[in-house]
Design a protein around this motif. Sequence first.
Motif, PDB file in Angstrom:
ATOM      1  N   MET A   1     -31.614 -77.527 -24.282  1.00 19.42           N
ATOM      2  CA  MET A   1     -32.508 -77.632 -23.134  1.00 19.42           C
ATOM      3  C   MET A   1     -32.543 -76.329 -22.352  1.00 19.42           C
ATOM      4  O   MET A   1     -31.527 -75.623 -22.254  1.00 19.42           O
ATOM      5  CB  MET A   1     -32.063 -78.761 -22.188  1.00 19.42           C
ATOM      6  CG  MET A   1     -32.175 -80.144 -22.770  1.00 19.42           C
ATOM      7  SD  MET A   1     -31.723 -81.401 -21.541  1.00 19.42           S
ATOM      8  CE  MET A   1     -31.941 -82.903 -22.502  1.00 19.42           C
ATOM      9  N   THR A   2     -33.696 -76.012 -21.801  1.00 17.95           N
ATOM     10  CA  THR A   2     -33.809 -74.874 -20.894  1.00 17.95           C
ATOM     11  C   THR A   2     -33.239 -75.269 -19.534  1.00 17.95           C
ATOM     12  O   THR A   2     -32.911 -76.433 -19.294  1.00 17.95           O
ATOM     13  CB  THR A   2     -35.279 -74.453 -20.734  1.00 17.95           C
ATOM     14  OG1 THR A   2     -36.005 -75.533 -20.115  1.00 17.95           O
ATOM     15  CG2 THR A   2     -35.902 -74.132 -22.085  1.00 17.95           C
ATOM     16  N   LYS A   3     -33.153 -74.290 -18.617  1.00 14.74           N
ATOM     17  CA  LYS A   3     -32.613 -74.567 -17.287  1.00 14.74           C
ATOM     18  C   LYS A   3     -33.495 -75.592 -16.556  1.00 14.74           C
ATOM     19  O   LYS A   3     -32.980 -76.507 -15.906  1.00 14.74           O
ATOM     20  CB  LYS A   3     -32.565 -73.263 -16.481  1.00 14.74           C
ATOM     21  CG  LYS A   3     -31.907 -73.391 -15.107  1.00 14.74           C
ATOM     22  CD  LYS A   3     -30.432 -73.714 -15.237  1.00 14.74           C
ATOM     23  CE  LYS A   3     -29.741 -73.737 -13.873  1.00 14.74           C
ATOM     24  NZ  LYS A   3     -29.651 -72.406 -13.248  1.00 14.74           N
ATOM     25  N   PHE A   4     -34.805 -75.440 -16.685  1.00 15.36           N
ATOM     26  CA  PHE A   4     -35.711 -76.367 -16.011  1.00 15.36           C
ATOM     27  C   PHE A   4     -35.615 -77.772 -16.598  1.00 15.36           C
ATOM     28  O   PHE A   4     -35.628 -78.765 -15.868  1.00 15.36           O
ATOM     29  CB  PHE A   4     -37.155 -75.859 -16.115  1.00 15.36           C
ATOM     30  CG  PHE A   4     -38.133 -76.671 -15.315  1.00 15.36           C
ATOM     31  CD1 PHE A   4     -38.194 -76.538 -13.930  1.00 15.36           C
ATOM     32  CD2 PHE A   4     -38.981 -77.583 -15.938  1.00 15.36           C
ATOM     33  CE1 PHE A   4     -39.083 -77.292 -13.183  1.00 15.36           C
ATOM     34  CE2 PHE A   4     -39.868 -78.338 -15.197  1.00 15.36           C
ATOM     35  CZ  PHE A   4     -39.922 -78.196 -13.812  1.00 15.36           C
ATOM     36  N   GLN A   5     -35.499 -77.873 -17.914  1.00 14.20           N
ATOM     37  CA  GLN A   5     -35.342 -79.183 -18.551  1.00 14.20           C
ATOM     38  C   GLN A   5     -34.027 -79.844 -18.143  1.00 14.20           C
ATOM     39  O   GLN A   5     -33.962 -81.060 -17.937  1.00 14.20           O
ATOM     40  CB  GLN A   5     -35.422 -79.038 -20.073  1.00 14.20           C
ATOM     41  CG  GLN A   5     -36.799 -78.686 -20.589  1.00 14.20           C
ATOM     42  CD  GLN A   5     -36.807 -78.377 -22.083  1.00 14.20           C
ATOM     43  OE1 GLN A   5     -35.807 -77.877 -22.627  1.00 14.20           O
ATOM     44  NE2 GLN A   5     -37.914 -78.644 -22.751  1.00 14.20           N
TER      45      GLN A   5
END
Length: 224
Positions: free
Chosen positions: A133-137
Amino acid sequence: MTLQGYFLTLLQGLPVTLSLSVAGIFTACLLAIILSLLLSLNKKYLNRVIRAYLIAFTGTPLLVQLFLIYYGPAQFNQIKQYLPHLWSLLSSPWFCAYLALSLNSAAYTTQIFYGALKAVPSGQWQACSALGMTKFQSLRIILPYALKRAMSSYSNEVIFVVKGTALASTITLMDVMGYNQLLNGRYYDFSILILTGLIYLVINGLLSVIMRLIEWRALKFERI
């Protein structure tokens, strides 16, 4: 005038007090969530702007902010001349009180929500990262948990917003405190202040119960 007459007169300002409280609380909460997310992204210049806003609104009295928003634009004829729609909003006492309460509460609420995000165990962030996952996810997963953990502190801020509406009478808005000043100017009766305090006490008491119920349901997963 009798106590009943005082009470009924004070209740005339209740819709203004409640509308300011509800609008200010929801706007501040939404803005605080957005600002907390932006702070969590660790963008250098964006963080500086947000922190400057937090310092400005947590470091100065709400009354000063209210006066600046209500009386400040009146010093600039350009706003009235070139931005008539904005002027109509800024010349409204209710809107100025709502804006001041929202911005002030949003600054404190951002600190609460962002603090809750920082307090999330690192293992949860690592688990999201391990899943690619990305930071936003990751924030979409972790933010709801952090907000639930912040409910206890946030309930106090909700009550502070209701108390802050009492300052709206300083810019000619006829809320509960506005009618209190009107009655005191005519009758100078100490019982008027007691009745005013009781109205705020009942409102904040009900809010406390509601917030505790929300907190209890939000943290129900920890009791399973």
